[in-house]
Design an enzyme around this catalytic site. Structure first.
Site, PDB file in Angstrom:
ATOM      1  N   LYS A  22       0.981  -1.355   0.180  1.00  0.00           N
ATOM      2  CA  LYS A  22       0.512  -0.161  -0.271  1.00  0.00           C
ATOM      3  C   LYS A  22       0.686   1.151  -0.382  1.00  0.00           C
ATOM      4  O   LYS A  22       0.869   2.271  -0.587  1.00  0.00           O
ATOM      5  CB  LYS A  22      -0.993  -0.496   1.219  1.00  0.00           C
ATOM      6  CG  LYS A  22      -1.434   0.983   1.853  1.00  0.00           C
ATOM      7  CD  LYS A  22      -2.900   1.007   3.094  1.00  0.00           C
ATOM      8  CE  LYS A  22      -2.046   1.600   4.005  1.00  0.00           C
ATOM      9  NZ  LYS A  22      -1.348   2.549   5.035  1.00  0.00           N
ATOM     10  N   ASN A  23       1.857   1.113   0.919  1.00  0.00           N
ATOM     11  CA  ASN A  23       2.333   2.198   1.053  1.00  0.00           C
ATOM     12  C   ASN A  23       3.637   2.708  -0.060  1.00  0.00           C
ATOM     13  O   ASN A  23       5.136   3.719   0.259  1.00  0.00           O
ATOM     14  CB  ASN A  23       3.779   2.345   2.626  1.00  0.00           C
ATOM     15  CG  ASN A  23       2.070   2.897   3.431  1.00  0.00           C
ATOM     16  OD1 ASN A  23       1.244   2.613   3.138  1.00  0.00           O
ATOM     17  ND2 ASN A  23       2.848   2.672   4.709  1.00  0.00           N
ATOM     18  N   CYS A 116      -4.216  12.357  13.715  1.00  0.00           N
ATOM     19  CA  CYS A 116      -5.049  11.199  13.536  1.00  0.00           C
ATOM     20  C   CYS A 116      -4.753  10.303  14.706  1.00  0.00           C
ATOM     21  O   CYS A 116      -4.315  10.864  15.650  1.00  0.00           O
ATOM     22  CB  CYS A 116      -4.869  10.564  12.342  1.00  0.00           C
ATOM     23  SG  CYS A 116      -2.894   9.636  12.564  1.00  0.00           S
ATOM     24  N   ARG A 121       0.713  14.179  13.430  1.00  0.00           N
ATOM     25  CA  ARG A 121       1.419  13.810  12.352  1.00  0.00           C
ATOM     26  C   ARG A 121       1.286  15.490  11.207  1.00  0.00           C
ATOM     27  O   ARG A 121       0.763  15.382  10.645  1.00  0.00           O
ATOM     28  CB  ARG A 121       0.676  12.894  11.756  1.00  0.00           C
ATOM     29  CG  ARG A 121       0.683  11.404  11.896  1.00  0.00           C
ATOM     30  CD  ARG A 121      -0.507  10.218  11.699  1.00  0.00           C
ATOM     31  NE  ARG A 121       0.811  10.439  10.588  1.00  0.00           N
ATOM     32  CZ  ARG A 121       0.250   9.060  10.017  1.00  0.00           C
ATOM     33  NH1 ARG A 121      -0.844   8.301  10.290  1.00  0.00           N
ATOM     34  NH2 ARG A 121       1.310   8.426   8.679  1.00  0.00           N
ATOM     35  N   ASP A 310       5.011   0.464  12.342  1.00  0.00           N
ATOM     36  CA  ASP A 310       3.242  -0.591  11.624  1.00  0.00           C
ATOM     37  C   ASP A 310       3.565  -1.716  11.772  1.00  0.00           C
ATOM     38  O   ASP A 310       2.638  -2.135  11.490  1.00  0.00           O
ATOM     39  CB  ASP A 310       3.709   0.380  10.190  1.00  0.00           C
ATOM     40  CG  ASP A 310       3.309   0.699   9.757  1.00  0.00           C
ATOM     41  OD1 ASP A 310       2.970   1.765  10.246  1.00  0.00           O
ATOM     42  OD2 ASP A 310       3.854   1.313   8.266  1.00  0.00           O
ATOM     43  N   ARG A 402      -8.668  -0.723   4.996  1.00  0.00           N
ATOM     44  CA  ARG A 402      -7.721   0.426   4.623  1.00  0.00           C
ATOM     45  C   ARG A 402      -6.024  -0.139   3.821  1.00  0.00           C
ATOM     46  O   ARG A 402      -6.128   0.034   3.001  1.00  0.00           O
ATOM     47  CB  ARG A 402      -7.446   1.463   4.744  1.00  0.00           C
ATOM     48  CG  ARG A 402      -8.519   3.134   5.262  1.00  0.00           C
ATOM     49  CD  ARG A 402      -8.263   3.287   6.673  1.00  0.00           C
ATOM     50  NE  ARG A 402      -7.116   4.115   5.906  1.00  0.00           N
ATOM     51  CZ  ARG A 402      -6.091   5.060   6.093  1.00  0.00           C
ATOM     52  NH1 ARG A 402      -6.598   5.295   8.006  1.00  0.00           N
ATOM     53  NH2 ARG A 402      -5.084   5.299   5.997  1.00  0.00           N
TER      54      ARG A 402
END
Ligand code: EPU
Length: 423
Positions: A22-23, A116, A121, A310, A402
């Protein structure tokens, strides 16, 4: 809202494939804005965040066509250099359009992401870097409004105050079309940054050193099209490996890059797992652990090649069922322990002291209803649910959707008893 129901204590066994990261896919989709020529991305995961960015780009006039794992993007008719609040608030990675828009079109309006669940952030380093490249940046009505008074960005030396992944990516994309040389010091070294640079170089950029802490970019006047396969998702791969250990299973993750997982694999070995690697696969065997449980292992998160933030929640789930006590220290985000109270609901023994959690392993967790609070926290709860006795129901799994492609199917194929309860 969909929920996941897990009947725990089934050891995971078998093979599973890692999807594309994803990233990496997100900045690479944003890179389509740098050229009028088409970009063909392969191995793009089917995820909510990818759809959100596709819709954002589509709203600007980029054509976005998906065919399975392939996405074709072409930014030859961009009519609107705006990322509105409605999109940015659902996905902070929307900030990745700022650098490309500014570099190619000379102006951009991108809503300022708020805080968030995992921390404040800020994006001040993105802004600082773009200013050093010659952009004018103001905040108006909650938006970052940026323009290039000289018509084209100019190369510069930029040392960010801290290491930032999307900040490095934004500045690298902007500098690719700037006049002259840019040097990014203190750059993020994540594999996703290196993968983006590889794509940009295929488009005609001249970038050296991505994957190290100093990136040199010789700006070019124009970029062309390219075809690129998105690097495998090391966080998804690592999530399956932690699940294998927590359930005392035996799992091979295929289509991954083992060296991207080095920091995690060391910790899995310390915990007692047998770890084998090939060119593009990793096997974790934990079905014959001494004493039948993993050993508790402490971790401290850090930028790549350190232990990924993560992966912190997923590794905590392993420590929850380990023998002994361990500490998990979070150094990247100030509020990334939202999963702790939910793990405690499953019977974990965890105390928080500042940015450190002390986890005293317990013999068994017991299933309960818990709530997902962010993407990786949710993955930690899934692992805990897989290890727990009885039934665990995880609510608000839109967070999981997500960032994890078909997670219930992939875990189901490994023998997990997991199902999605549709709202
Ligand atoms: N920071 C600032 N100012 C900035 C930029 C960052 O203060 O201008 C701070 C952040 O607040 C944070 C630290 O620097 O404390 C590092 O943040 P970074 O910018 O590296 O994070 P990011 O680029 O916003 C990416 C990933 C995250 C991952 C982090 C850290 C993407 C799209 N997101 O975020 O992924 O946790 O790097 O590795 O690449 C996830 O996938 O679940 C996720 C949150």
């Amino acid at each position: 809202m969909d929920r996941l129901r897990i009947h725990g204590q089934q050891p995971l066994r078998g093979d599973v494939r890692a999807s594309g990261a994803k990233n990496a896919a997100l900045p690479e989709m944003a890179a389509s804005l740098l050229s009028a020529q088409p970009l063909e991305l392969d191995n793009v995961p089917q995820l909510m965040d990818v759809r959100t960015l596709g819709a954002l780009l589509g709203g600007m006039g980029v054509s976005v066509a998906r065919d399975g794992a392939r996405v074709r993007l072409q930014a030859d008719a961009v009519h609107d250099c705006v990322a509105p609040y409605e999109r940015v608030k659902t996905m902070r990675a929307s900030i990745l359009v700022l650098g490309p828009l500014l570099a190619r079109f000379g102006h951009a309006r991108v809503s300022l992401p708020g805080g968030c669940a995992i921390g404040a952030r800020p994006v001040d380093q993105h802004v600082k870097g773009l200013q050093l490249l010659g952009a004018r940046v103001d905040i108006e009505h909650g938006d970052i409004v940026a323009s290039v008074p000289d018509g084209r960005l100019r190369g510069a030396r930029i040392t960010t105050d801290m290491i930032t992944v999307t900040g490095t990516e934004n500045l690298m994309m902007a500098a690719a079309l700037a006049y002259g040389e840019t040097v990014l010091e203190n750059a993020a070294q994540e594999p996703e940054v290196a993968d983006l640079a590889a794509l940009l170089n295929k488009m005609g950029a001249r970038i050296d050193g991505a994957g190290s802490s100093r990136i040199r970019i010789e700006g070019v006047a124009e970029l062309g099209g390219a075809a690129h396969r998105v690097v495998p998702d090391r966080i998804e791969a690592g999530t399956f490996l932690c699940a294998a250990l927590a359930t005392r299973g035996d799992v091979v993750v295929r289509d991954c890059v083992p060296r991207h997982l080095d920091a995690l694999l060391d910790k899995l070995r310390d915990a007692g797992a047998e770890v084998d690697c090939g060119d593009d696969w990793v096997r974790v065997r934990a079905d014959a652990l001494p004493g039948g449980r993993p050993r508790a292992v402490s971790v401290r998160t850090g930028e790549y090649p350190g232990f990924a933030t993560d992966m912190q929640a997923q590794f905590m789930a392993v420590d929850c069922v380990a023998q002994g006590a361990a500490t998990l220290t979070e150094t990247i985000f100030e509020n990334r322990f939202m999963h702790v109270q939910e793990l405690v609901r499953l019977g974990a023994n965890i105390t928080i002291e500042g940015n450190t959690c002390v986890v005293q392993g317990v013999e068994r967790l017991s299933g309960a209803t818990v709530m997902a609070t962010d993407l990786r926290a949710s993955a930690g709860l899934v692992i805990a649910g897989l290890a727990a006795e009885g039934t665990t129901v995880i609510e608000r799994i839109y967070h999981l959707d997500r960032g994890y492609e078909a997670i219930e199917h992939k875990l189901g194929a490994l023998g997990a008893r997991i199902e999605r309860l549709r709202a």
